[in-house]
Design an enzyme around this catalytic site. Structure first.
Site, PDB file in Angstrom:
ATOM      1  N   CYS A   1      -5.640   2.167  13.169  1.00  0.00           N
ATOM      2  CA  CYS A   1      -5.182   1.035  13.987  1.00  0.00           C
ATOM      3  C   CYS A   1      -6.299  -0.006  14.052  1.00  0.00           C
ATOM      4  O   CYS A   1      -7.447   0.337  14.345  1.00  0.00           O
ATOM      5  CB  CYS A   1      -4.845   1.525  15.390  1.00  0.00           C
TER       6      CYS A   1
ATOM      7  N   HIS B   1     -14.938   1.862  -1.809  1.00  0.00           N
ATOM      8  CA  HIS B   1     -13.868   0.958  -1.339  1.00  0.00           C
ATOM      9  C   HIS B   1     -12.813   1.677  -0.510  1.00  0.00           C
ATOM     10  O   HIS B   1     -11.677   1.205  -0.373  1.00  0.00           O
ATOM     11  CB  HIS B   1     -13.229   0.242  -2.545  1.00  0.00           C
TER      12      HIS B   1
ATOM     13  N   CYS C   1      -7.451  -0.110  18.210  1.00  0.00           N
ATOM     14  CA  CYS C   1      -8.150   1.007  18.873  1.00  0.00           C
ATOM     15  C   CYS C   1      -8.813   1.948  17.867  1.00  0.00           C
ATOM     16  O   CYS C   1      -9.501   2.884  18.266  1.00  0.00           O
ATOM     17  CB  CYS C   1      -7.176   1.775  19.761  1.00  0.00           C
TER      18      CYS C   1
ATOM     19  N   THR D   1     -14.463   0.914 -15.749  1.00  0.00           N
ATOM     20  CA  THR D   1     -14.583  -0.224 -14.839  1.00  0.00           C
ATOM     21  C   THR D   1     -14.883  -1.499 -15.622  1.00  0.00           C
ATOM     22  O   THR D   1     -15.668  -1.483 -16.573  1.00  0.00           O
ATOM     23  CB  THR D   1     -15.662  -0.010 -13.756  1.00  0.00           C
TER      24      THR D   1
ATOM     25  N   TYR E   1       0.831  -1.214   0.000  1.00  0.00           N
ATOM     26  CA  TYR E   1       0.000   0.000   0.000  1.00  0.00           C
ATOM     27  C   TYR E   1       0.857   1.252   0.000  1.00  0.00           C
ATOM     28  O   TYR E   1       0.515   2.252  -0.621  1.00  0.00           O
ATOM     29  CB  TYR E   1      -1.012  -0.045   1.154  1.00  0.00           C
TER      30      TYR E   1
ATOM     31  N   ASN F   1     -12.419   3.616  -6.819  1.00  0.00           N
ATOM     32  CA  ASN F   1     -11.007   3.996  -6.687  1.00  0.00           C
ATOM     33  C   ASN F   1     -10.708   4.520  -5.294  1.00  0.00           C
ATOM     34  O   ASN F   1     -11.556   5.149  -4.668  1.00  0.00           O
ATOM     35  CB  ASN F   1     -10.646   5.036  -7.755  1.00  0.00           C
TER      36      ASN F   1
HETATM   37  C1  BV8 Z   1     -18.010  -8.419   0.107  1.00  0.00           C
HETATM   38  C2  BV8 Z   1     -10.014  -1.693  -2.527  1.00  0.00           C
HETATM   39  C3  BV8 Z   1     -19.204  -9.538   1.778  1.00  0.00           C
HETATM   40  C4  BV8 Z   1      -8.716  -2.282  -2.107  1.00  0.00           C
HETATM   41  C5  BV8 Z   1     -11.264  -3.347  -3.851  1.00  0.00           C
HETATM   42  C6  BV8 Z   1     -21.113 -11.822  -6.090  1.00  0.00           C
HETATM   43  C7  BV8 Z   1     -20.627 -12.621  -7.095  1.00  0.00           C
HETATM   44  C8  BV8 Z   1     -19.264 -13.014  -7.080  1.00  0.00           C
HETATM   45  C9  BV8 Z   1     -18.371 -12.594  -6.084  1.00  0.00           C
HETATM   46  C10 BV8 Z   1     -18.859 -11.799  -5.095  1.00  0.00           C
HETATM   47  C11 BV8 Z   1     -20.221 -11.430  -5.079  1.00  0.00           C
HETATM   48  N1  BV8 Z   1     -20.411 -10.650  -3.994  1.00  0.00           N
HETATM   49  C12 BV8 Z   1     -19.225 -10.520  -3.324  1.00  0.00           C
HETATM   50  C13 BV8 Z   1     -18.268 -11.216  -3.973  1.00  0.00           C
HETATM   51  C14 BV8 Z   1     -16.870 -11.303  -3.582  1.00  0.00           C
HETATM   52  C15 BV8 Z   1     -16.042 -10.073  -4.037  1.00  0.00           C
HETATM   53  C16 BV8 Z   1     -16.056  -9.945  -5.527  1.00  0.00           C
HETATM   54  O1  BV8 Z   1     -16.804  -9.179  -6.096  1.00  0.00           O
HETATM   55  N2  BV8 Z   1     -15.152 -10.714  -6.157  1.00  0.00           N
HETATM   56  C17 BV8 Z   1     -15.006 -10.604  -7.631  1.00  0.00           C
HETATM   57  C18 BV8 Z   1     -13.531 -10.561  -7.968  1.00  0.00           C
HETATM   58  C19 BV8 Z   1     -15.690 -11.744  -8.298  1.00  0.00           C
HETATM   59  N3  BV8 Z   1     -16.542  -8.851  -3.411  1.00  0.00           N
HETATM   60  C20 BV8 Z   1     -16.079  -8.568  -2.158  1.00  0.00           C
HETATM   61  O2  BV8 Z   1     -15.292  -9.255  -1.548  1.00  0.00           O
HETATM   62  C21 BV8 Z   1     -16.625  -7.289  -1.528  1.00  0.00           C
HETATM   63  N4  BV8 Z   1     -17.020  -7.545  -0.167  1.00  0.00           N
HETATM   64  O3  BV8 Z   1     -18.643  -8.979  -0.758  1.00  0.00           O
HETATM   65  O4  BV8 Z   1     -18.209  -8.576   1.445  1.00  0.00           O
HETATM   66  C22 BV8 Z   1     -19.647  -9.179   3.107  1.00  0.00           C
HETATM   67  C23 BV8 Z   1     -20.907  -8.668   3.235  1.00  0.00           C
HETATM   68  C24 BV8 Z   1     -21.372  -8.378   4.512  1.00  0.00           C
HETATM   69  C25 BV8 Z   1     -20.547  -8.606   5.620  1.00  0.00           C
HETATM   70  C26 BV8 Z   1     -19.252  -9.071   5.458  1.00  0.00           C
HETATM   71  C27 BV8 Z   1     -18.767  -9.348   4.175  1.00  0.00           C
HETATM   72  C28 BV8 Z   1     -15.508  -6.202  -1.440  1.00  0.00           C
HETATM   73  C29 BV8 Z   1     -15.052  -5.819  -2.797  1.00  0.00           C
HETATM   74  C30 BV8 Z   1     -14.058  -4.622  -2.694  1.00  0.00           C
HETATM   75  C31 BV8 Z   1     -12.619  -5.090  -2.708  1.00  0.00           C
HETATM   76  N5  BV8 Z   1     -11.706  -3.937  -2.741  1.00  0.00           N
HETATM   77  N6  BV8 Z   1     -10.437  -2.249  -3.807  1.00  0.00           N
HETATM   78  C32 BV8 Z   1      -7.565  -1.890  -3.002  1.00  0.00           C
HETATM   79  O5  BV8 Z   1      -7.775  -1.094  -3.951  1.00  0.00           O
HETATM   80  O6  BV8 Z   1      -6.471  -2.356  -2.707  1.00  0.00           O
HETATM   81  S1  BV8 Z   1     -11.785  -3.962  -5.371  1.00  0.00           S
HETATM   82  C33 BV8 Z   1     -10.732  -3.211  -6.559  1.00  0.00           C
HETATM   83  O7  BV8 Z   1     -10.794  -4.047  -7.681  1.00  0.00           O
HETATM   84  C34 BV8 Z   1     -11.181  -1.848  -7.056  1.00  0.00           C
HETATM   85  O8  BV8 Z   1     -11.667  -1.028  -6.045  1.00  0.00           O
HETATM   86  C35 BV8 Z   1     -12.254  -2.217  -8.076  1.00  0.00           C
HETATM   87  O9  BV8 Z   1     -13.489  -2.438  -7.452  1.00  0.00           O
HETATM   88  C36 BV8 Z   1     -11.754  -3.552  -8.595  1.00  0.00           C
HETATM   89  C37 BV8 Z   1     -11.048  -3.362  -9.900  1.00  0.00           C
HETATM   90  O10 BV8 Z   1     -12.034  -3.152 -10.865  1.00  0.00           O
HETATM   91  P1  BV8 Z   1     -11.914  -1.852 -11.814  1.00  0.00           P
HETATM   92  O11 BV8 Z   1     -11.746  -0.655 -10.986  1.00  0.00           O
HETATM   93  O12 BV8 Z   1     -13.041  -1.938 -12.742  1.00  0.00           O
HETATM   94  O13 BV8 Z   1     -10.489  -2.071 -12.545  1.00  0.00           O
HETATM   95  P2  BV8 Z   1     -10.091  -3.176 -13.651  1.00  0.00           P
HETATM   96  O14 BV8 Z   1      -8.623  -3.104 -13.774  1.00  0.00           O
HETATM   97  O15 BV8 Z   1     -10.750  -4.484 -13.375  1.00  0.00           O
HETATM   98  O16 BV8 Z   1     -10.760  -2.607 -15.004  1.00  0.00           O
HETATM   99  C38 BV8 Z   1     -10.315  -1.374 -15.516  1.00  0.00           C
HETATM  100  C39 BV8 Z   1     -11.197  -1.108 -16.723  1.00  0.00           C
HETATM  101  O17 BV8 Z   1     -10.840   0.178 -17.237  1.00  0.00           O
HETATM  102  C40 BV8 Z   1     -10.997  -2.120 -17.858  1.00  0.00           C
HETATM  103  O18 BV8 Z   1     -12.276  -2.518 -18.340  1.00  0.00           O
HETATM  104  C41 BV8 Z   1     -10.247  -1.325 -18.941  1.00  0.00           C
HETATM  105  O19 BV8 Z   1     -10.634  -1.690 -20.254  1.00  0.00           O
HETATM  106  C42 BV8 Z   1     -10.695   0.094 -18.639  1.00  0.00           C
HETATM  107  N7  BV8 Z   1      -9.737   1.151 -19.020  1.00  0.00           N
HETATM  108  C43 BV8 Z   1      -8.381   1.080 -19.097  1.00  0.00           C
HETATM  109  N8  BV8 Z   1      -7.863   2.304 -19.458  1.00  0.00           N
HETATM  110  C44 BV8 Z   1      -8.937   3.149 -19.568  1.00  0.00           C
HETATM  111  C45 BV8 Z   1     -10.122   2.419 -19.272  1.00  0.00           C
HETATM  112  N9  BV8 Z   1     -11.351   2.972 -19.292  1.00  0.00           N
HETATM  113  C46 BV8 Z   1     -11.430   4.310 -19.622  1.00  0.00           C
HETATM  114  N10 BV8 Z   1     -10.311   5.076 -19.905  1.00  0.00           N
HETATM  115  C47 BV8 Z   1      -9.081   4.535 -19.891  1.00  0.00           C
HETATM  116  N11 BV8 Z   1      -8.029   5.298 -20.175  1.00  0.00           N
HETATM  117 ZN    ZN Z   2      -4.210   1.498  18.422  1.00  0.00          ZN
END
Ligand code: BV8
Ligand code: ZN
Length: 255
Positions: free
Chosen positions: A127, A119, A130, A192, A67, A102
């Site tokens: 922390c 996100h 705490c 996205t 990070y 993002n």
């Molecule tokens: C949860 C923060 C439960 C951290 C991130 C249903 C079905 C299947 C799976 C699940 C489901 N529900 C939940 C899940 C599990 C999981 C999930 O979705 N898994 C996926 C992989 C299948 N979801 C979770 O775990 C979520 N939490 O469900 O909790 C729960 C509920 C109650 C109580 C307790 C628990 C949490 C998900 C969030 C995870 N954190 N980020 C960090 O950044 O380090 S996700 C992270 O990845 C991003 O934030 C973003 O969301 C994702 C990446 O996707 P994009 O941003 O779209 O990026 P990507 O590279 O994929 O695509 C880029 C696009 O841009 C491309 O299409 C490209 O062509 C295009 N592009 C490129 N250049 C350009 C462009 N477009 C325009 N202009 C350009 N120049």
């Molecule tokens: Zn602390």
């Protein structure tokens, strides 16, 4: 000159409520790696290894280091023309919300007022014991100090204020995002792949509630096929041209 779709310009110019969902692609032209593109973050690192709490507790130094590495890239980055065009669109239409996946704070730095962070934000840390707010000092390179950064108050581990896989999104953020999606006259997906949930449900929610759905992505995403318009161009090119056309439609004399 990037072609803009007349139908989308009409829909935006007539809209009461415009909602945007952005992903990593919106920040690509600011020099921040996306996740799934050929040179994306997930090419070099795996979400299983780094973006979940188990991995963090297993190896906090590795995850803190990752990070910090991303924080350096984000601190050196500036909003691009796509971010700025969304700020202008917010000023042009009656009601606007920018929902982002993002964690890079670039919409806020571009001056967009209503930004809903689904996100979290990499600039903030806290922390895990705490809850004390903290900063992960990006200037300290990971390999300098094998010891993870700990809380001065209680010695607990410091983690970035982002949502990891398997973690609940901030309840107020996802509730607000769903409400805006249902209210949207026009819903714009920008940069996205729309494969991470529950964020990827939002464009479908908007569609189900009658929104005009558009996808701005040079590639094909999981919603491109469901969208009324797919602007297959980089956001930094497509959005300024689109917003310029909307501005000219809304106040022709100013154009
Ligand atoms: C949860 C923060 C439960 C951290 C991130 C249903 C079905 C299947 C799976 C699940 C489901 N529900 C939940 C899940 C599990 C999981 C999930 O979705 N898994 C996926 C992989 C299948 N979801 C979770 O775990 C979520 N939490 O469900 O909790 C729960 C509920 C109650 C109580 C307790 C628990 C949490 C998900 C969030 C995870 N954190 N980020 C960090 O950044 O380090 S996700 C992270 O990845 C991003 O934030 C973003 O969301 C994702 C990446 O996707 P994009 O941003 O779209 O990026 P990507 O590279 O994929 O695509 C880029 C696009 O841009 C491309 O299409 C490209 O062509 C295009 N592009 C490129 N250049 C350009 C462009 N477009 C325009 N202009 C350009 N120049
Ligand atoms: Zn602390």
């Amino acid at each position: 000159m990037t072609s803009v779709s007349a139908k989308l310009v009409d829909a935006l110019a007539a809209a009461e409520t415009v909602v945007v969902l952005t992903g990593a692609g919106a920040s690509a032209e600011s020099g921040i790696a996306t996740f799934r593109d050929p040179d994306g973050l997930w090419e070099q690192f795996s979400p299983e290894e780094l973006a979940n709490v188990e991995a963090f507790l297993d190896n906090p130094t590795l995850v803190q280091g990752w990070y910090r590495y991303r924080q350096v890239a984000i601190e050196e980055a500036a909003p691009n023309a796509g971010h700025r065009a969304l700020t202008r669109l917010e000023q042009l239409v009656p009601r606007f919300a920018c929902i982002t996946q993002n964690v890079d704070n670039l919409h806020q730095e571009a001056g967009t007022e209503r930004v809903i962070e689904l996100h979290g934000n990499i600039i903030r840390s806290y922390c895990i014991d705490c809850g004390e707010p903290h900063t992960l000092d990006a200037s300290v390179a990971a390999d300098d100090d094998p010891e993870p950064v700990r809380c001065d108050e209680c010695g607990g581990l410091i983690r970035p204020d982002v949502v990891w896989f398997g973690e609940r999104l901030p309840p107020d953020a996802i509730a607000s995002a769903n409400a805006w999606a249902r209210d949207a006259d026009v819903f714009l997906c920008v940069g996205t792949s729309a494969v991470v949930f529950p964020a990827a449900d939002l464009p479908l929610e908007a569609l189900d509630h009658g929104a005009y759905l558009a996808d701005v992505n040079p590639d094909t995403s999981a919603v491109s096929g469901k969208a009324q318009v797919h602007l297959q161009a980089p956001a930094g090119e497509a959005l300024p041209a689109l917003v310029e056309a909307v501005a000219a439609r809304i106040n022709p004399e100013a154009a």
